[in-house]
Design a protein around this motif. Structure first.
Motif, PDB file in Angstrom:
ATOM      1  N   ILE A  27       5.292  18.121 -95.578  1.00 10.83           N
ATOM      2  CA  ILE A  27       6.276  17.122 -95.166  1.00 10.83           C
ATOM      3  C   ILE A  27       7.672  17.558 -95.612  1.00 10.83           C
ATOM      4  O   ILE A  27       7.862  18.062 -96.720  1.00 10.83           O
ATOM      5  N   ALA A  28       8.651  17.374 -94.733  1.00  6.59           N
ATOM      6  CA  ALA A  28      10.032  17.741 -95.047  1.00  6.59           C
ATOM      7  C   ALA A  28      10.603  16.774 -96.075  1.00  6.59           C
ATOM      8  O   ALA A  28      10.308  15.574 -96.030  1.00  6.59           O
ATOM      9  N   PRO A  29      11.421  17.258 -97.006  1.00  4.07           N
ATOM     10  CA  PRO A  29      11.967  16.383 -98.051  1.00  4.07           C
ATOM     11  C   PRO A  29      12.696  15.154 -97.521  1.00  4.07           C
ATOM     12  O   PRO A  29      12.530  14.056 -98.055  1.00  4.07           O
ATOM     13  N   TRP A  30      13.506  15.316 -96.468  1.00  5.35           N
ATOM     14  CA  TRP A  30      14.238  14.156 -95.954  1.00  5.35           C
ATOM     15  C   TRP A  30      13.313  13.148 -95.301  1.00  5.35           C
ATOM     16  O   TRP A  30      13.541  11.931 -95.391  1.00  5.35           O
ATOM     17  N   GLU A  31      12.263  13.618 -94.655  1.00  5.70           N
ATOM     18  CA  GLU A  31      11.288  12.692 -94.076  1.00  5.70           C
ATOM     19  C   GLU A  31      10.623  11.875 -95.182  1.00  5.70           C
ATOM     20  O   GLU A  31      10.483  10.654 -95.085  1.00  5.70           O
ATOM     21  N   SER A  32      10.229  12.552 -96.254  1.00  6.99           N
ATOM     22  CA  SER A  32       9.621  11.864 -97.389  1.00  6.99           C
ATOM     23  C   SER A  32      10.599  10.857 -97.993  1.00  6.99           C
ATOM     24  O   SER A  32      10.240   9.711 -98.289  1.00  6.99           O
ATOM     25  N   PHE A  33      11.843  11.277 -98.167  1.00  9.75           N
ATOM     26  CA  PHE A  33      12.868  10.425 -98.776  1.00  9.75           C
ATOM     27  C   PHE A  33      13.038   9.115 -98.006  1.00  9.75           C
ATOM     28  O   PHE A  33      13.013   8.026 -98.585  1.00  9.75           O
ATOM     29  N   VAL A  34      13.221   9.203 -96.694  1.00 11.28           N
ATOM     30  CA  VAL A  34      13.489   7.997 -95.909  1.00 11.28           C
ATOM     31  C   VAL A  34      12.227   7.139 -95.793  1.00 11.28           C
ATOM     32  O   VAL A  34      12.305   5.902 -95.818  1.00 11.28           O
ATOM     33  N   LYS A  35      11.079   7.766 -95.678  1.00 14.84           N
ATOM     34  CA  LYS A  35       9.849   6.979 -95.658  1.00 14.84           C
ATOM     35  C   LYS A  35       9.701   6.184 -96.955  1.00 14.84           C
ATOM     36  O   LYS A  35       9.297   5.019 -96.948  1.00 14.84           O
ATOM     37  N   ARG A  36      10.054   6.807 -98.071  1.00 11.52           N
ATOM     38  CA  ARG A  36       9.975   6.100 -99.350  1.00 11.52           C
ATOM     39  C   ARG A  36      10.976   4.956 -99.397  1.00 11.52           C
ATOM     40  O   ARG A  36      10.678   3.877 -99.922  1.00 11.52           O
ATOM     41  N   MET A  37      12.172   5.164 -98.851  1.00  8.85           N
ATOM     42  CA  MET A  37      13.156   4.079 -98.829  1.00  8.85           C
ATOM     43  C   MET A  37      12.653   2.904 -98.001  1.00  8.85           C
ATOM     44  O   MET A  37      12.882   1.735 -98.353  1.00  8.85           O
ATOM     45  N   LEU A  38      11.960   3.190 -96.928  1.00  9.76           N
ATOM     46  CA  LEU A  38      11.371   2.125 -96.113  1.00  9.76           C
ATOM     47  C   LEU A  38      10.241   1.432 -96.868  1.00  9.76           C
ATOM     48  O   LEU A  38      10.135   0.197 -96.852  1.00  9.76           O
ATOM     49  N   ILE A  39       9.410   2.210 -97.544  1.00 13.15           N
ATOM     50  CA  ILE A  39       8.309   1.627 -98.322  1.00 13.15           C
ATOM     51  C   ILE A  39       8.852   0.736 -99.433  1.00 13.15           C
ATOM     52  O   ILE A  39       8.280  -0.323 -99.736  1.00 13.15           O
ATOM     53  N   HIS A  40       9.964   1.128-100.032  1.00 17.18           N
ATOM     54  CA  HIS A  40      10.560   0.312-101.096  1.00 17.18           C
ATOM     55  C   HIS A  40      11.006  -1.055-100.587  1.00 17.18           C
ATOM     56  O   HIS A  40      11.158  -1.985-101.386  1.00 17.18           O
ATOM     57  N   GLN A  41      11.207  -1.199 -99.287  1.00 13.59           N
ATOM     58  CA  GLN A  41      11.576  -2.504 -98.756  1.00 13.59           C
ATOM     59  C   GLN A  41      10.450  -3.518 -98.888  1.00 13.59           C
ATOM     60  O   GLN A  41      10.666  -4.723 -98.729  1.00 13.59           O
ATOM     61  N   LEU A  42       9.259  -3.041 -99.212  1.00 13.75           N
ATOM     62  CA  LEU A  42       8.143  -3.947 -99.487  1.00 13.75           C
ATOM     63  C   LEU A  42       8.296  -4.642-100.834  1.00 13.75           C
ATOM     64  O   LEU A  42       7.604  -5.609-101.122  1.00 13.75           O
ATOM     65  N   GLY A  43       9.233  -4.162-101.688  1.00 18.04           N
ATOM     66  CA  GLY A  43       9.230  -4.503-103.097  1.00 18.04           C
ATOM     67  C   GLY A  43       8.365  -3.473-103.810  1.00 18.04           C
ATOM     68  O   GLY A  43       7.957  -2.468-103.224  1.00 18.04           O
ATOM     69  N   GLU A  44       8.081  -3.708-105.083  1.00 20.04           N
ATOM     70  CA  GLU A  44       7.211  -2.746-105.779  1.00 20.04           C
ATOM     71  C   GLU A  44       5.813  -2.764-105.182  1.00 20.04           C
ATOM     72  O   GLU A  44       5.208  -1.714-104.954  1.00 20.04           O
ATOM     73  N   ALA A  45       5.278  -3.967-104.957  1.00 22.53           N
ATOM     74  CA  ALA A  45       4.045  -4.168-104.171  1.00 22.53           C
ATOM     75  C   ALA A  45       2.816  -3.461-104.730  1.00 22.53           C
ATOM     76  O   ALA A  45       1.837  -3.272-104.019  1.00 22.53           O
ATOM     77  N   GLY A  46       2.867  -3.036-105.997  1.00 22.06           N
ATOM     78  CA  GLY A  46       1.712  -2.373-106.585  1.00 22.06           C
ATOM     79  C   GLY A  46       1.530  -0.930-106.153  1.00 22.06           C
ATOM     80  O   GLY A  46       0.550  -0.287-106.529  1.00 22.06           O
ATOM     81  N   VAL A  47       2.496  -0.402-105.368  1.00 25.41           N
ATOM     82  CA  VAL A  47       2.337   0.964-104.849  1.00 25.41           C
ATOM     83  C   VAL A  47       3.518   1.891-105.116  1.00 25.41           C
ATOM     84  O   VAL A  47       3.344   3.107-105.191  1.00 25.41           O
ATOM     85  N   THR A  48       4.733   1.337-105.244  1.00 25.61           N
ATOM     86  CA  THR A  48       5.871   2.253-105.337  1.00 25.61           C
ATOM     87  C   THR A  48       6.031   2.859-106.725  1.00 25.61           C
ATOM     88  O   THR A  48       6.473   4.004-106.851  1.00 25.61           O
ATOM     89  N   CYS A  49       5.672   2.127-107.769  1.00 28.19           N
ATOM     90  CA  CYS A  49       5.682   2.733-109.106  1.00 28.19           C
ATOM     91  C   CYS A  49       4.637   3.841-109.197  1.00 28.19           C
ATOM     92  O   CYS A  49       4.931   4.935-109.691  1.00 28.19           O
TER      93      CYS A  49
END
Length: 536
Positions: A118-140
């Motif tokens: 996976i390309a670094p920028w793809e990973s970065f933006v996907k993570r930013m989108l995932i963070h919109q869930l809140g921590e949600a038990g997965v982002t930490c």
């Protein structure tokens, strides 16, 4: 006499939130965010077409399915708890989590966000989108796994094949299963004070046995953890990788020489199991130089965690603005929409600006991170070219400033967004914002609370002054802003570095400390504003 038909279930009141809820639930968090797409286009360059295609494919999943799972897992009756024994009185220390969290975790980790594919920028933006869930038990867990992978990649050890297997399991996955990492460093006598660690590591050939207690251990359900401890007979902290189970033992629920005493009751990140762990002979593998455990842990693992918290705050604020904006356009009070009142409009304007500033700043810092070779090396080497040393120092301080300032402003932004909803803003089932507000407050405390980071930045600037003048640091970091602004911040910084910010407690030192706190906030917001101007 004619009877008037009415909806008796609502007492004759036809009011409904259906329009708002439908619009909110139909939003695609990437496709329908023109600002975020514009930032992605600027920073991805010739990779833009491929990255955007991947994001457009991923975004509906995070916007709908992942969001639904996160909302369901947030209910208090399904929060994690410990099952210490099985039916046959065997100690198992099972961390019990709801099915929704496990499904969400599978989806998030299944993306292979740290894989070499996976390309670094793809990973970065996907993570930013995932963070919109809140921590949600997965982002930490995601963040901790990133740190563990980086640590293993930085210090490969051919004498310990177990580490190679752990790296493969966390980074690339084994048979579609991606392992989860954690970092257990805090002890009861000092959270961020790693030199005060007392956990003992007893050597036995190439591996070690751990004895003692770790008091604040998030991602207690992880497969592997980064643990700091002192080797027997030394006073220096070393870093270790500890499997939660030895080969073949996970299915038996037989832990690797440790017990989880309990799960913490926290004000936020409630879906994330944070435990207290008692080690009694856990097998551990050393990683990195044995006498530089703190530099290794802070320079690599905590730096990535702090960087990720800045990305998370951008995600939190983007969601806060989106939902507050939608509600203000829907809700009518006293004959006008909420957005049409100047007092509400000014709050929405602030929330929007903060969200966009934070997002632009996060992208700009990550861009510097990607451009620098080995940005996570513990310490800045004196033999490196001066220009590289200065850029590495800029990155180090920007990561600290971002972590400290965006969590502080994030709490303000979430509180303001909640106020747009009025009484409904504090209803847990009406909006995700109360939950995310608590998450950002927790984020502000871990990986170094504000006072610790303010102290670290101050000491860093004093320490490098002989080869990196304060005014040059300001000019480099704020490149692109007006010269008079650069000169103003330079004068302030030079003056502050002569004041008793870290002196004995008296009126002068407290006033200096207050000035330093305010300076750091204003300075970093100026950096974010430059980043935003480069977008718009």
């Amino acid at each position: 006499m004619t009877l008037v038909s009415q909806d008796r279930t609502k007492g004759g009141n036809p009011y409904t939130f259906e329009e708002f809820v439908t619009k909110r639930d139909q939003v695609d968090w990437f496709r329908d965010d023109p600002f975020l797409r514009k930032v992605v286009k600027k920073y991805t360059g010739d990779q833009h077409e491929a990255v955007e295609k991947a994001l457009l494919s991923f975004s509906p999943t995070v916007s709908k399915k992942m969001n639904q799972l996160a909302e369901r897992a947030a209910r208090p009756e399904v929060r994690p708890y410990m099952m210490h024994y099985d039916a046959f009185n065997n100690r198992i220390d099972r961390v019990v989590r709801p099915m929704e969290t496990q499904q969400l975790e599978k989806l998030v980790f299944g993306e292979g966000l740290f894989s070499s594919n996976i390309a670094p920028w793809e990973s970065f933006v996907k993570r930013m989108l995932i963070h919109q869930l809140g921590e949600a038990g997965v982002t930490c867990p995601l963040t901790c796994t990133h740190g563990l992978i980086a640590l293993l990649g930085e210090f490969p050890d051919a004498d310990l094949p177990e580490l190679k297997e752990i790296l493969l399991h966390t980074k690339e996955g084994l048979d579609g299963d991606f392992a989860i990492g954690a970092q257990f460093m805090s002890e009861i006598q000092g959270g961020s004070d790693l030199p005060a660690n007392l956990l003992e590591a007893v050597p036995d050939g190439k591996r070690y046995y751990l004895y003692g207690n770790k008091f604040f251990c998030s991602v207690a359900h992880a497969d592997y953890s980064v643990v700091t401890a002192k080797i027997t007979g030394t006073d220096k902290v070393s870093t270790f990788i500890v499997p939660s189970w030895l080969p073949g033992d996970k299915e038996k629920e037989k832990r690797n020489g440790y017990e989880i005493n309990r799960i913490k009751w926290k004000m936020g990140t409630a879906e994330l199991p944070t435990g207290e762990i008692q080690y009694d002979g856990a097998i551990a593998y050393p990683i990195g130089p044995k006498d530089k455990g703190i530099a290794v842990a802070v320079g690599i693992v905590l730096t990535l965690s702090r960087l990720e918290i800045g990305i998370a705050c951008a995600g939190f604020m983007l969601r806060a603005y989106r939902e507050a904006s939608l509600y203000s356009d829907f809700r009518t009070v006293f004959g006008k929409k909420v957005k049409d009142y100047p007092l509400s409009a000014r709050k929405l304007k602030y929330i929007k600006n903060a969200a966009q500033r934070t997002t632009a700043g996060a992208f700009k810092i990550y861009d510097l991170f990607l451009k620098l070779e080995k940005p996570l090396n513990p310490g800045i080497k004196s033999e490196q070219p001066m220009e590289i040393r200065k850029q590495l120092f800029n990155l180090r301080e920007l990561v600290l400033l971002q972590k400290m300032c965006t969590t502080n402003e994030g709490a303000d932004v979430l509180r303001e967004a909640i106020s747009i909803f009025g009484g409904h803003g504090v209803m847990e089932e009406f909006s995700s914002l109360p939950r995310i507000f608590r998450d950002v407050v927790v984020n502000e405390q871990w990986e170094g609370p504000r006072n610790l980071l303010l102290t670290q930045i101050y000491r860093d600037l004093q320490r490098v002054a002989e080869w990196y003048a304060p005014e040059e640091f300001v000019e480099n970091v704020l490149e692109g802003t007006q010269q008079e602004t650069i000169e103003r911040y330079s004068i302030q910084l030079i003056d502050l570095l002569q004041k008793p910010v870290l002196g004995e407690v008296d009126e002068a030192s407290m006033e200096a400390a207050n000035e330093w706190d305010s300076f750091c906030d204003a300075f970093f917001k100026e950096y974010q504003s430059v980043a935003l101007q480069e977008i718009v």
